[in-house]
Design an enzyme around this catalytic site. Structure first.
Site, PDB file in Angstrom:
ATOM      1  N   LYS A 138       0.844  -1.198   0.000  1.00  0.00           N
ATOM      2  CA  LYS A 138       0.000   0.000   0.000  1.00  0.00           C
ATOM      3  C   LYS A 138       0.878   1.245   0.000  1.00  0.00           C
ATOM      4  CE  LYS A 138      -4.009  -1.914   2.374  1.00  0.00           C
ATOM      5  NZ  LYS A 138      -4.838  -1.748   3.562  1.00  0.00           N
ATOM      6  N   HIS A 141       2.084   6.945   3.125  1.00  0.00           N
ATOM      7  CA  HIS A 141       1.580   8.312   3.018  1.00  0.00           C
ATOM      8  C   HIS A 141       2.218   9.233   4.057  1.00  0.00           C
ATOM      9  CE1 HIS A 141      -0.905   7.158   6.392  1.00  0.00           C
ATOM     10  NE2 HIS A 141      -1.391   6.158   5.685  1.00  0.00           N
ATOM     11  N   HIS A 144       2.517   8.122   7.597  1.00  0.00           N
ATOM     12  CA  HIS A 144       3.600   7.185   7.934  1.00  0.00           C
ATOM     13  C   HIS A 144       4.912   7.935   8.125  1.00  0.00           C
ATOM     14  CE1 HIS A 144       0.901   4.080   5.888  1.00  0.00           C
ATOM     15  NE2 HIS A 144       1.025   3.665   7.132  1.00  0.00           N
TER      16      HIS A 144
END
Ligand code: ARG
Length: 578
Positions: A138, A141, A144
């Site tokens: 994934k 972003h 994170h």
């Protein structure tokens, strides 16, 4: 340094007021530097006198404070004791201030501030900090990235102050997304691409399979089948999953290294997939698990026990959820590491999730749930790169390096750098960190590359620039250092300001440790840089008489040391040239 003076004043107070020194140590605070007037150095607030029962609320505190001040006679360290605004102020003799501070800075180096009295009663604990925790395949972003730098700051801070720290990355490496990824890879995965650019390829496969699954029911069937075989431990599925995991960690490690971050353990949701069964069994045995009409398993968390607030811990098909794995993970970590405290760093959207975890653990009888803490942070809007929205951590780092390098090439010193790219990277990262750490962590903020990378104003670039300038000053005068000097030669207002400001460093660390917010340290360092810039302008080393040059060099050296120490705690690698 701070602790010497604080102890001295505390002993004075102790004598006059017949209370142990320890009562006063935490209440004495260094006064922030004021540009307008020469201020005292430490203050003891009337509030703290009230708290310690030295004054009672019935007293006329002003008159009483004045009487107290009369009893505190000046000595050769404390030059003046004054009544301030709801406080008693202490002014340190200027020569002693200069002498002692420079001595301490020289002697203690990277431990300056850390050895302060303020930390003498601090229990050194074992802290597990879980941070970063991206999900395989994934997007990585902005959230994170925030978790990564904030977690790293907390770990650094704790470590600096003598705690034993375990840095843990808890990967999102299990769940239905792997069913989809597996199905996707079987359909349109490429071994070749997986080798060349693994993160990108996994991400592409994941995006594509999600898209196709919208219109193709068969994909869901394959995905479910793949995840089922994973959960049942079938070898082929597991080995593909293991490869995805290994490749991802390997890639991430390199990027984290660029960022100056490391982990002691890469754990993940997958580690606890079988332990979730034990957790559910235990909840059942303790009568905490209820089955709903829909067939899901829930824990009632409402105070009235009327199911007005509950947490779902098992799906109707018996599979575990994010929270179930978190419960298992927490219990497992406690057994494995015997931590004294555990800190989770994620965006504020997950606050409810962590409160539920702590509440369930508590209900299960795990008292240590009280020593678990969630550090939440706000959202970042508009973090984009040339490629568009941020998908990988690497993109953000590349972008910061490219942009910084462009700015640096415009400045004339860049050509002397051995590795301009590396310097640009370090400075670029510090810019990101400072922008992020400037305000309270809970606030959302709008990201702007232009603002982040400004050389002037309160940015990470300015910190690095100041550090590099001080280093260059040291380099130019290398053989001048270490000599003795006369403190009388360092009495200018701007020298005193720097030293007064440094008196606060231990308090800033102390405050940071209390609420784990980086803003105090950021603001402290920015002010230090502004003060250093003024001093650098007004106190030339070159061309000054030897004694004075020595004294000034010592001051700049001490400033540079504290600046570097503080930057490192924030997770910034100070550069020596830029
Ligand atoms: N992987 C999760 C996410 O990206 C964050 C994990 C946070 N830690 C935890 N123990 N749940 O949202």
């Amino acid at each position: 340094m701070a602790c010497f003076f604080r102890r001295h004043i505390a002993s004075k107070l102790s004598e006059a007021l017949r209370q142990p020194e320890e009562t006063f140590i935490p209440s004495l605070s260094a006064i922030p530097v004021s540009k307008k007037h020469q201020s005292s150095d430490f203050r003891l607030s009337v509030t703290s006198l009230l708290q310690n029962g030295i004054l009672s609320s019935a007293d006329d505190s002003q008159t009483k404070t004045e009487a107290l001040v009369q009893r505190l006679k000046p000595d050769n360290v404390v030059e003046e004791v004054l009544v301030g605004r709801r406080a008693i102020n202490f002014k340190i003799n200027r020569s002693v201030l200069v002498q002692k501070m420079l001595e301490k800075l020289h002697e203690e180096g990277h431990l300056f501030g850390v050895k302060s009295e303020l930390f003498s009663s601090l229990q050194r604990r074992k802290t597990l900090v879980e941070f970063s925790s991206p999900n395989i395949a994934k997007k990585f972003h902005a959230g994170h990235l925030r978790s990564t730098i904030i977690g790293n700051f907390i770990a650094n801070l704790k470590e600096t102050l003598g705690h034993e720290v375990i840095r843990m990355n808890y990967l999102g490496d299990w769940g239905m997304q792997f069913g989809l990824l597996g199905a996707g890879f079987q359909n349109f995965g490429s071994e070749e691409k997986l080798k060349v650019n693994p993160l990108q390829h996994l991400f592409d496969v994941y995006v594509r399979v999600n898209k196709e699954a919208e219109s193709d029911q068969n994909i869901w069937l394959t995905a479910r089948e793949f995840f089922r075989s994973l959960e049942q431990g079938e070898e082929q599925a597991l080995s593909l999953w293991q490869r995805f995991r290994d490749i991802t960690i390997e890639e991430y490690q390199q990027v984290y290294e660029r960022l100056g971050v490391h982990f002691d353990e890469y754990s993940g949701e997958s580690f606890h997939r079988s332990q979730t069964k034990e957790v559910l069994q235990q909840l059942k045995d303790q009568g905490l698990l209820q089955t709903t009409e829909k067939g899901t398993g829930v824990v009632d968390l409402s105070s009235a026990k009327d199911m007005s607030y509950y947490s779902t811990v098992v799906r109707s098909d018996g599979t575990s959820l994010y929270i179930t794995r978190d419960l298992a993970a927490a219990i497992d970590r406690k057994e494995k590491y015997a931590f004294d405290e555990m800190i989770y760093v994620t965006d504020k959207g997950q606050s409810g999730h962590f409160q539920q975890i702590f509440q369930i653990l508590q209900a299960m009888g795990y008292e240590w749930a009280q020593s678990c803490l969630h550090v939440p942070f706000g959202r970042v809007q508009g973090m984009k790169t040339r490629l568009g929205e941020v998908v990988f951590l690497e993109d953000v780092l590349d972008e910061s390096r490219v942009r910084m390098l462009r700015n640096m090439t415009a400045s004339r010193t860049t050509k002397d750098l051995e590795d301009p790219e590396d310097t640009a990277q370090k400075v670029g990262i510090s810019a990101l960190i400072i922008q992020d750490f400037m305000g309270p962590l809970m606030s959302d903020y709008k990201f702007s590359w232009d603002q982040v990378l400004q050389a002037q104003g309160d940015t990470g670039v300015f910190l690095q620039y100041t550090h590099a300038r001080l280093c260059s000053l040291m380099r130019m005068n290398e053989n001048g250092l270490e000599a003795t000097f006369d403190p009388q030669l360092l009495q200018e207002q701007c020298s005193i300001h720097i030293l007064q400001h440094l008196l606060r460093y231990d308090e800033v660390l102390h405050k940071s440790l209390q609420d784990l917010q980086p803003k105090y340290l950021v603001n402290f360092l920015l002010t230090l840089c502004h003060l250093a810039a003024t001093a650098h302008r007004t106190l030339p080393v070159k061309g000054s008489p030897t004694g004075q040059a020595e004294a000034r060099l010592q001051l700049f050296k001490g400033t540079c040391t504290v600046l570097a120490n503080g930057m490192k705690i924030l997770g910034i690698t100070p550069v020596e040239k830029m």
